[in-house]
Design an enzyme around this catalytic site. Structure first.
Site, PDB file in Angstrom:
ATOM      1  CG  HIS A 157      -1.822  -1.149   1.431  1.00 35.32           C
ATOM      2  ND1 HIS A 157      -2.919  -1.647   0.975  1.00 35.32           N
ATOM      3  CD2 HIS A 157      -1.509  -2.458   2.119  1.00 35.32           C
ATOM      4  CE1 HIS A 157      -3.407  -2.568   1.246  1.00 35.32           C
ATOM      5  NE2 HIS A 157      -2.491  -3.287   1.912  1.00 35.32           N
ATOM      6  CB  SER A 278      11.935  22.983 -15.479  1.00 33.17           C
ATOM      7  OG  SER A 278      11.095  24.069 -15.703  1.00 33.17           O
ATOM      8  CE  LYS A 284      10.583  19.962 -10.848  1.00 36.18           C
ATOM      9  NZ  LYS A 284       9.479  20.218 -11.826  1.00 36.18           N
ATOM     10  CD  GLU A 291       7.898  12.158 -15.121  1.00 29.27           C
ATOM     11  OE1 GLU A 291       7.760  12.872 -15.994  1.00 29.27           O
ATOM     12  OE2 GLU A 291       8.262  12.421 -14.082  1.00 29.27           O
TER      13      GLU A 291
END
Ligand code: ARG
Length: 476
Positions: A157, A278, A284, A291
């Site tokens: 979980h 970024s 960033k 992803e």
């Protein structure tokens, strides 16, 4: 109007709008070399059945070989009359060698031709992916060896559940991918049957030897029933399923890595080579490669659904809907190839922070189950032991201590059976040692897993000929 090869009964040209959806040349030109191979085998069958003579056969072979070279050097451009790869190659051949070229399509249909061609291509694709999978599993096993003593929280979980070793985590993925590899081999075996000689659907009027085309093309068997052979696309769905299994596993692993790279975890630092900045925020460093693997897994899933959608309502036998399989299968191949290529590099170039992983165990009380289990060994019924361990967790939280830091005398108030050894057994590394079942996170088991995987990797070295095909065209 340039006549199509099948244009005898047609008076009007195809509408441009129809051509836009009918022509598949941009989607199936990846099959060029395999289509030529199929044609060479078919020509041999025609020769053997005395449908064409030696002269015609020799010029077909020479012409096809020349075209193969032209494809290899990218020196060909299709014309608007070339609706698919099969028609394109037949036109090229006929322009090159004249009448003999017009004889090549004797006794076959594009239906058995396309099925054979795509199966040949797929065999090669499986071979490539299996090799890639092997490299990926090797990278995981290597890292597992290095991380054998690294402790980390094991989660359910997404909540900390029990301590595990990082090597235990990594070998779990190695076993998943091993299963994928084995499924790939099984699916390959199902695919390895030759449809050539099935004609349009009902077989061929010429005495073509199906065994000859099968052996010429290196298939294990013939695909016996002609109408089954040309209408079957199970092997496309199988391939997409195979791809889905792999990318689903890699997407899950990517998700873990994405979480672990985040500021709240900092278990790992991905290398610059697999991250992006970024356009606005200079600080960033985004885990884009992972992803994208996660995103591509979703698209891969839709391809499998798409394929089932295409076939589920088809009346027997060939229907043009089937042409849509090329886009699905080729784009799946491209994604799968690049995901499998990138993943071992991500694994190898990432920095793993054992301190952060271990620190995450601190005050996690993920040693509580182990405490309860130890009390059971002292004769306390499990449900009572569970309750006592729960009370001790509450006390430890209150005092801001670990279970093994609680005062022994106080521990005895909760359960007289608790002694110093039990207190110490709640050290996080000890809970790993406490595991006794086969396949557990215990170091002894994980070392066995690593050895087991390494042995298996060694054993498949020879399998690497599976699906390996002679990529060069046979010349006579
Ligand atoms: N390009 C076609 C396909 O991929 C080849 C088969 C055409 N067959 C036919 N009966 N029109 O499906």
């Amino acid at each position: 109007m340039k006549k199509t090869m099948w244009g005898g009964r047609f008076k009007e040209a195809q509408h441009d709008y129809f051509k836009t959806i009918n022509d598949s040349i941009e989607d199936d030109k990846f099959l060029a070399i395999w289509d030529i191979k199929t044609s060479l085998a078919h020509a041999k069958c025609l020769l053997e059945a005395e449908i064409i003579d030696q002269g015609a056969y020799q010029s077909i072979v020479a012409g096809l070989n020349e075209i193969a070279v032209q494809f290899a050097t990218n020196s060909l451009q299709p014309q608007s009359c070339d609706e698919d790869i099969h028609m394109w190659i037949e036109r090229l051949l006929t322009e090159k060698i004249g009448t003999a070229g017009k004889k090549l399509h004797t006794g076959r249909s594009r239906n058995d031709q396309v099925a054979t061609t795509i199966k040949l291509w797929l065999k090669d694709a499986y071979d490539e992916h299996l090799k890639q999978l092997k490299l990926l599993i090797e990278a995981l096993v290597k890292l597992s060896k290095e991380q054998i003593d690294t402790l980390m929280p094991g989660c359910t979980h997404l909540q900390i559940a029990q301590p595990i070793s990082f090597a235990f985590y990594l070998t779990a993925y190695a076993y998943k991918l091993k299963r994928d590899y084995q499924k790939g081999c099984d699916l390959f075996a199902h695919l390895d049957t030759c449809p050539l000689g099935s004609g349009a659907l009902a077989g061929s009027n010429y005495p073509l030897s199906r065994e000859l085309s099968q052996s010429e093309l290196g298939f294990a068997k013939i695909c016996y029933h002609a109408m089954d052979a040309i209408s079957d696309r199970d092997y496309i769905a199988d391939y997409l399923y195979f791809g889905n299994l792999i990318v689903t596993h890699l997407s899950q692993m990517s998700e873990d890595f994405i979480i672990w790279q985040s500021p709240n975890y900092k278990y790992i630092t991905l290398s610059d080579a697999f991250t992006s900045g970024s356009s606005l925020m200079p600080q960033k460093k985004n885990p884009d490669a992972l992803e994208l693997i996660r995103g591509k897994a979703a698209v891969m899933n839709s391809r499998l659904n798409g394929m089932f959608g295409i076939v589920k309502g088809l009346p027997m036998s060939y229907n043009k809907d089937l042409q849509e399989d090329k886009r699905l299968v080729y784009s799946a191949y491209q994604d799968l190839t690049s995901i499998l290529a990138i993943m071992p590099h991500i694994i190898e170039t990432t920095s793993y922070h054992a301190d952060a992983m271990k620190a995450a165990l601190k005050h996690s009380y993920s040693n509580a189950t182990s405490l309860a289990d130890t009390l059971v060994m002292k004769g306390v019924p499990f449900r009572e032991a569970h309750h006592i361990a729960g009370q001790l967790v509450a006390k430890a939280i209150e005092e801001g201590k670990e279970l093994y830091e609680l005062d022994l005398a106080e521990l005895k108030i909760y359960c007289p059976s608790i002694d110093e050894q039990i207190r110490q057994s709640t050290q996080y590394y000890k809970t790993i040692e406490n595991k006794k079942t086969l396949g557990s996170t215990n170091k002894k088991d994980v070392l066995f897993m690593i050895a087991d995987l390494a042995k298996w990797l060694k054993s498949i070295e020879k399998d690497h000929m599976i699906g390996a095909q002679d990529k060069k065209l046979k010349t006579v």
